[in-house]
Design an enzyme around this catalytic site. Structure first.
Site, PDB file in Angstrom:
ATOM      1  N   ASP A 174     -11.313  -8.198   7.534  1.00  0.00           N
ATOM      2  CA  ASP A 174     -12.681  -8.185   7.443  1.00  0.00           C
ATOM      3  C   ASP A 174     -13.242  -9.320   7.253  1.00  0.00           C
ATOM      4  OD1 ASP A 174     -12.288  -5.460   7.200  1.00  0.00           O
ATOM      5  OD2 ASP A 174     -13.245  -5.319   5.133  1.00  0.00           O
ATOM      6  N   ASP A 213      -3.361 -18.008   1.061  1.00  0.00           N
ATOM      7  CA  ASP A 213      -4.600 -18.408   0.249  1.00  0.00           C
ATOM      8  C   ASP A 213      -5.318 -19.534   1.280  1.00  0.00           C
ATOM      9  OD1 ASP A 213      -2.223 -19.561  -0.102  1.00  0.00           O
ATOM     10  OD2 ASP A 213      -2.803 -20.208  -2.242  1.00  0.00           O
ATOM     11  N   ASP A 258      -5.443  -6.800   5.542  1.00  0.00           N
ATOM     12  CA  ASP A 258      -6.612  -6.144   5.302  1.00  0.00           C
ATOM     13  C   ASP A 258      -7.822  -6.762   4.995  1.00  0.00           C
ATOM     14  OD1 ASP A 258      -8.531  -3.907   4.717  1.00  0.00           O
ATOM     15  OD2 ASP A 258      -7.371  -3.304   2.733  1.00  0.00           O
ATOM     16  N   LYS A 261       3.188 -15.281   1.718  1.00  0.00           N
ATOM     17  CA  LYS A 261       3.073 -16.005   0.475  1.00  0.00           C
ATOM     18  C   LYS A 261       4.378 -16.272   0.077  1.00  0.00           C
ATOM     19  CE  LYS A 261       0.450 -17.599  -3.094  1.00  0.00           C
ATOM     20  NZ  LYS A 261      -0.309 -18.666  -2.853  1.00  0.00           N
ATOM     21  N   TYR A 272       0.944  -1.304   0.170  1.00  0.00           N
ATOM     22  CA  TYR A 272       0.027   0.213   0.002  1.00  0.00           C
ATOM     23  C   TYR A 272       0.863   1.352  -0.149  1.00  0.00           C
ATOM     24  CZ  TYR A 272      -4.038  -2.795   0.946  1.00  0.00           C
ATOM     25  OH  TYR A 272      -5.157  -3.677   1.036  1.00  0.00           O
TER      26      TYR A 272
END
Ligand code: NAD
Length: 361
Positions: free
Chosen positions: A252, A224, A248, A192, A141
């Site tokens: 959620d 994943d 992020d 990852k 980000y």
């Protein structure tokens, strides 16, 4: 010595839910000896209306000087036409940047009384108590270079950069291990590493930091698989720590396992343990001013503040138990109402928590 809490009610339902949290803080101070003093300041749309800035300099200075900040919510339709630079949300981002809040703590805790509120089967989520720790000021980000460029062929190409330094990884991992020490002593680091070098480094540093915490068991999971496991068997997790973007998304997802936005607190911490605490929901303009908002996410944010910035874990526990006792009594705000429960307004819910706190003394 007394600690200072800066209260930022903000916009929409912010002032209504914060009023209840303030009642709780006053009760802990007057009845249980919590040494705190509170100050109040403006942020968001109300700050823009009063000063022309969503984050007045005074507010930022007060936030920097405080031990902790308690925020309601900012924003609303009234301020949507404003230029981005002075929108209420800029106030929030300015606070995060100004205080260096790199560690975002998002618990997903499902009270057994509310198991029916989740979209997952009650047996999968009942008793869920996990903490996601998301790196908040680095990663893809913020990484440079970034942008959209036009190639010689005329085709456009967009690009972002996932970048983490060892020190950035180390400090967020330390937060995760410290928190795991106060919980069930398990950390799952999500990366990852099979594809992304930056997260290969993440895994290496997580292992190195873990060596300083022999009591904590460290596991690793690809993001994943972590997403799949969160909806398959979320109770396997205690603390998860991960990058800005993975956090992020996963936080959620985890929040929604509990099914009730009005119940979830959050914290953002900096290197010196100073933190900003807020419910995960927004300013809910659709119900603002009606006295029906659920104040429990804000009250539970106070519990996080007691634990992580004010060094009062026993008061945090007392407060969390008071919330649970109110749910046991069958009291519910409108967002949680179900057959067999009693629907109460914002102030009555806050009063019930204060009464339960007093009863515990
Ligand atoms: P929202 O979270 O405010 O509301 C979503 C839905 O949940 C609404 O139906 C609302 O009534 C309900 N809800 C939210 N909190 C509740 C509570 N405590 N009790 C009962 N019901 C509750 O999200 P939104 O509608 O997308 O955003 C509204 C405004 O809030 C926007 O201006 C947005 O930018 C802002 N926002 C602010 C923050 C923040 O301050 N941290 C976070 C998210 C959104």
């Amino acid at each position: 010595m007394s600690k200072t809490i800066l209260i930022l009610p903000g916009d929409g339902i912010g002032p209504e839910i914060i009023a209840e949290a303030v009642k709780v803080i006053a009760c802990l101070r007057d009845d249980f000896g919590l040494a705190v003093e509170t100050q109040e300041a403006l942020v968001g749309g109300c700050a823009y209306d009063a000063t022309g800035s969503p984050l007045p300099e005074d507010t930022l200075n007060q936030a920097k000087a405080a031990d902790a900040v308690l925020l309601g919510a900012v924003g609303g339709p009234k301020w949507e036409p404003l230029p981005i630079a002075v929108r209420p949300e800029k106030g929030l981002l300015g606070l995060r940047a100004g205080l260096g809040l790199f560690a975002n703590l998002r618990p997903a805790l499902l009270y057994p009384q509310l198991a029916a509120a989740s979209t997952l089967k009650p047996e999968v989520v009942a008793g869920l108590d996990l903490m996601i720790i998301r790196e908040l000021t680095g990663g893809i980000y913020f990484g440079q270079p970034r942008g959209v460029e036009t190639l010689d062929s005329g085709e456009r190409r967009g690009f972002n950069t996932l970048v983490y330094s060892e020190s950035e990884i180390e400090r967020i991992c330390r937060v995760a291990f410290d928190i795991a020490m106060q919980r069930n002593k398990r950390v799952c680091s999500v990366d990852k590493a099979n594809v992304l070098e930056a997260t290969e480094l993440w895994r290496e540093v997580a292992i190195k930091v873990g060596q300083d915490y022999p009591e904590v068991s460290l596991s690793h999971m690809y993001v994943d698989n972590a997403a799949m496991q969160l909806v398959r068997a979320p109770k396997q997790f205690d603390v998860m720590v991960t990058t800005n973007m993975f956090g992020d998304i996963l936080s959620d997802c985890a929040a929604m396992l509990t099914g009730s936005i009005g119940m979830l607190p959050s914290a953002a911490l900096n290197a010196s343990g100073q933190g900003m605490y807020e419910p995960i929901h927004g300013s809910a303009p659709d119900i603002a001013g009606q006295g029906v908002a659920n104040p429990l996410a804000t009250i539970l944010s106070v519990a996080m503040m007691l634990r992580y910035s004010l060094g009062a874990p026993e008061q945090a526990e007392r407060l969390e138990q008071a919330v649970e006792s109110v749910l046991d009594q069958g009291l519910r705000s409108a967002d949680l109402a179900s057959p067999g429960t009693k629907t109460v307004g914002t102030a009555a819910m806050g009063d019930a928590v204060v009464a339960a706190l007093r009863a515990s003394g």
